[in-house]
Design a protein around this motif. Structure first.
Motif, PDB file in Angstrom:
ATOM      1  N   VAL A  78      65.846  34.857 -79.588  1.00 31.32           N
ATOM      2  CA  VAL A  78      65.520  33.437 -79.795  1.00 31.32           C
ATOM      3  C   VAL A  78      64.989  32.853 -78.492  1.00 31.32           C
ATOM      4  O   VAL A  78      65.498  33.155 -77.408  1.00 31.32           O
ATOM      5  CB  VAL A  78      66.779  32.657 -80.250  1.00 31.32           C
ATOM      6  CG1 VAL A  78      66.548  31.154 -80.192  1.00 31.32           C
ATOM      7  CG2 VAL A  78      67.185  33.096 -81.653  1.00 31.32           C
ATOM      8  N   ARG A  79      63.950  32.039 -78.604  1.00 31.80           N
ATOM      9  CA  ARG A  79      63.403  31.379 -77.411  1.00 31.80           C
ATOM     10  C   ARG A  79      63.706  29.890 -77.473  1.00 31.80           C
ATOM     11  O   ARG A  79      63.875  29.338 -78.560  1.00 31.80           O
ATOM     12  CB  ARG A  79      61.887  31.620 -77.339  1.00 31.80           C
ATOM     13  CG  ARG A  79      61.558  33.096 -77.119  1.00 31.80           C
ATOM     14  CD  ARG A  79      60.093  33.391 -77.273  1.00 31.80           C
ATOM     15  NE  ARG A  79      59.638  33.210 -78.654  1.00 31.80           N
ATOM     16  CZ  ARG A  79      58.369  33.227 -79.029  1.00 31.80           C
ATOM     17  NH1 ARG A  79      57.431  33.404 -78.128  1.00 31.80           N
ATOM     18  NH2 ARG A  79      58.034  33.065 -80.292  1.00 31.80           N
ATOM     19  N   GLY A  80      63.802  29.254 -76.315  1.00 29.81           N
ATOM     20  CA  GLY A  80      64.155  27.837 -76.324  1.00 29.81           C
ATOM     21  C   GLY A  80      63.556  27.087 -75.146  1.00 29.81           C
ATOM     22  O   GLY A  80      63.365  27.637 -74.061  1.00 29.81           O
ATOM     23  N   PHE A  81      63.257  25.812 -75.398  1.00 33.55           N
ATOM     24  CA  PHE A  81      62.762  24.912 -74.346  1.00 33.55           C
ATOM     25  C   PHE A  81      63.608  23.652 -74.365  1.00 33.55           C
ATOM     26  O   PHE A  81      63.715  22.986 -75.406  1.00 33.55           O
ATOM     27  CB  PHE A  81      61.292  24.554 -74.584  1.00 33.55           C
ATOM     28  CG  PHE A  81      60.358  25.705 -74.345  1.00 33.55           C
ATOM     29  CD1 PHE A  81      59.827  25.916 -73.074  1.00 33.55           C
ATOM     30  CD2 PHE A  81      60.050  26.591 -75.363  1.00 33.55           C
ATOM     31  CE1 PHE A  81      58.987  26.990 -72.835  1.00 33.55           C
ATOM     32  CE2 PHE A  81      59.200  27.675 -75.132  1.00 33.55           C
ATOM     33  CZ  PHE A  81      58.670  27.875 -73.867  1.00 33.55           C
ATOM     34  N   TYR A  84      55.074  23.660 -67.601  1.00 32.08           N
ATOM     35  CA  TYR A  84      55.983  23.665 -68.752  1.00 32.08           C
ATOM     36  C   TYR A  84      55.193  23.592 -70.050  1.00 32.08           C
ATOM     37  O   TYR A  84      55.483  24.308 -71.015  1.00 32.08           O
ATOM     38  CB  TYR A  84      56.956  22.486 -68.634  1.00 32.08           C
ATOM     39  CG  TYR A  84      58.248  22.690 -69.391  1.00 32.08           C
ATOM     40  CD1 TYR A  84      59.092  23.750 -69.088  1.00 32.08           C
ATOM     41  CD2 TYR A  84      58.625  21.816 -70.406  1.00 32.08           C
ATOM     42  CE1 TYR A  84      60.292  23.936 -69.781  1.00 32.08           C
ATOM     43  CE2 TYR A  84      59.823  21.989 -71.091  1.00 32.08           C
ATOM     44  CZ  TYR A  84      60.646  23.043 -70.775  1.00 32.08           C
ATOM     45  OH  TYR A  84      61.825  23.218 -71.454  1.00 32.08           O
ATOM     46  N   GLU A  85      54.180  22.726 -70.068  1.00 30.54           N
ATOM     47  CA  GLU A  85      53.324  22.620 -71.253  1.00 30.54           C
ATOM     48  C   GLU A  85      52.673  23.972 -71.561  1.00 30.54           C
ATOM     49  O   GLU A  85      52.593  24.383 -72.719  1.00 30.54           O
ATOM     50  CB  GLU A  85      52.238  21.562 -71.029  1.00 30.54           C
ATOM     51  CG  GLU A  85      52.748  20.138 -70.991  1.00 30.54           C
ATOM     52  CD  GLU A  85      53.156  19.597 -72.357  1.00 30.54           C
ATOM     53  OE1 GLU A  85      52.573  20.016 -73.371  1.00 30.54           O
ATOM     54  OE2 GLU A  85      54.073  18.754 -72.391  1.00 30.54           O
ATOM     55  N   ALA A  86      52.216  24.652 -70.499  1.00 27.26           N
ATOM     56  CA  ALA A  86      51.552  25.946 -70.694  1.00 27.26           C
ATOM     57  C   ALA A  86      52.545  26.960 -71.266  1.00 27.26           C
ATOM     58  O   ALA A  86      52.190  27.772 -72.136  1.00 27.26           O
ATOM     59  CB  ALA A  86      50.965  26.438 -69.372  1.00 27.26           C
ATOM     60  N   ALA A  87      53.782  26.906 -70.800  1.00 24.53           N
ATOM     61  CA  ALA A  87      54.790  27.863 -71.288  1.00 24.53           C
ATOM     62  C   ALA A  87      55.111  27.607 -72.761  1.00 24.53           C
ATOM     63  O   ALA A  87      55.245  28.549 -73.550  1.00 24.53           O
ATOM     64  CB  ALA A  87      56.062  27.762 -70.440  1.00 24.53           C
ATOM     65  N   ILE A  88      55.203  26.329 -73.139  1.00 27.04           N
ATOM     66  CA  ILE A  88      55.481  26.011 -74.551  1.00 27.04           C
ATOM     67  C   ILE A  88      54.308  26.487 -75.419  1.00 27.04           C
ATOM     68  O   ILE A  88      54.501  27.106 -76.470  1.00 27.04           O
ATOM     69  CB  ILE A  88      55.720  24.494 -74.751  1.00 27.04           C
ATOM     70  CG1 ILE A  88      56.994  24.055 -74.032  1.00 27.04           C
ATOM     71  CG2 ILE A  88      55.802  24.144 -76.241  1.00 27.04           C
ATOM     72  CD1 ILE A  88      57.228  22.537 -74.026  1.00 27.04           C
ATOM     73  N   GLY A 108      53.785  29.575 -78.509  1.00 27.36           N
ATOM     74  CA  GLY A 108      53.352  29.229 -79.864  1.00 27.36           C
ATOM     75  C   GLY A 108      53.879  27.893 -80.349  1.00 27.36           C
ATOM     76  O   GLY A 108      53.781  27.568 -81.534  1.00 27.36           O
ATOM     77  N   GLY A 109      54.468  27.105 -79.443  1.00 32.82           N
ATOM     78  CA  GLY A 109      54.976  25.778 -79.827  1.00 32.82           C
ATOM     79  C   GLY A 109      56.413  25.850 -80.339  1.00 32.82           C
ATOM     80  O   GLY A 109      56.930  26.924 -80.631  1.00 32.82           O
TER      81      GLY A 109
END
Ligand code: PGA
Length: 259
Positions: free
Chosen positions: A60-63, A115-119, A123-124
């Motif tokens: 699982v990925r998370g921001f 951070y925007e680039a990482a999100i 894939g959002g």
């Protein structure tokens, strides 16, 4: 409009939202979750182990939504540490797959863009958990924040610093600046789930759900989102004019629909 679900307790809210998240993880073990700090999401995190029933969460990925600027990363109240302590460790997520905005002062000029680039590269965000501040903020987007804003540095209001002083030894220790996902960033997530509990949140919830769409109430940005769910207890729902309709709609909701 947002779907409003009025529940009897924090535990019921936690179970409802945890069930939705667990379903996402089962369907896609690499799902990207939007995580929130603060007291509000805790019932969700507490209910997740039971909802997951042993499902694999290692991919699982998370921001996270936000971070204080200039806080010592080792400080127990840095949001990196809060997320690690309250979400990553109890749920057994992989720490390297969970990001928080980088609040280090020396790289702060491009931390928002990074951070925007990482999100975007991930894939959002599929499902974004949100709390709401007593002044209507979501993330740390204080009143007046642009609905188009992306991750950037903001100055915390005096009220937010007072609200958060309970986590620090004194209000002087609460950082003055934060780096937060913008309202535009939050609106890019595919499903928003905003939770609120208690009388103290009733005005903010009413403003977000039923008030005019206005930067003066950043939470009202959820009215622009095609899929927003608001999960509140009776006290937080107490100033909603259409509460009876929300109850009626929920009671008559097709069972196949989920939240
Ligand atoms: P809380 O904070 O969950 O601790 O009430 C919510 C927020 O400020 O967004």
């Amino acid at each position: 409009m947002a779907e409003v679900v009025i529940v009897s307790s924090k535990g019921a809210a936690g179970a409802l939202v945890a069930g939705e998240i667990a379903g996402l993880i089962r369907r896609d073990p690499e799902v990207v979750l939007g995580l929130a700090t603060g007291s509000t999401p805790l019932p969700v995190y507490e209910a997740l182990p039971a909802a997951l029933a042993g499902a694999d969460v290692s991919r699982v990925r998370g921001f996270a939504l936000d971070e204080y600027v200039g806080i010592d990363p080792a400080h127990p109240e840095s949001y990196r540490n809060v997320i690690t302590r309250e979400v990553v460790e109890p749920l057994g997520l992989s720490p390297e797959r969970i990001r928080t905005p980088n609040g280090a002062v020396d790289t702060i000029e491009h931390a928002g863009e990074d951070y925007e680039a990482a999100i975007a590269a991930a894939g959002g965000v599929e499902l974004q958990i949100l709390g709401i501040g007593t002044d209507g903020h979501i993330g740390f987007n204080e009143p007046g924040s642009s609905f188009a804003s992306r991750t950037r540095v903001k100055t915390l209001t005096a009220q937010t610093r007072r609200d958060n002083a309970r986590f620090f030894d004194s209000i002087d220790e609460v950082p003055m600046h934060c780096i937060t996902q913008g309202l535009g960033t939050i609106l890019s997530a595919r499903h928003l789930v905003l939770l609120a509990f208690g009388e103290g949140k009733a005005a903010a919830v009413a403003g977000a759900v039923e008030g005019p769409v206005s930067a003066s109430c950043p939470g009202s940005a959820i009215q622009l989102h095609p899929r927003a769910t608001v999960v509140v207890d009776e006290a937080a729902a107490s100033r909603l004019e259409r509460a009876d309709y929300y109850r009626y709609a929920w009671e008559n909701k097709p069972t196949w629909q989920g939240i």
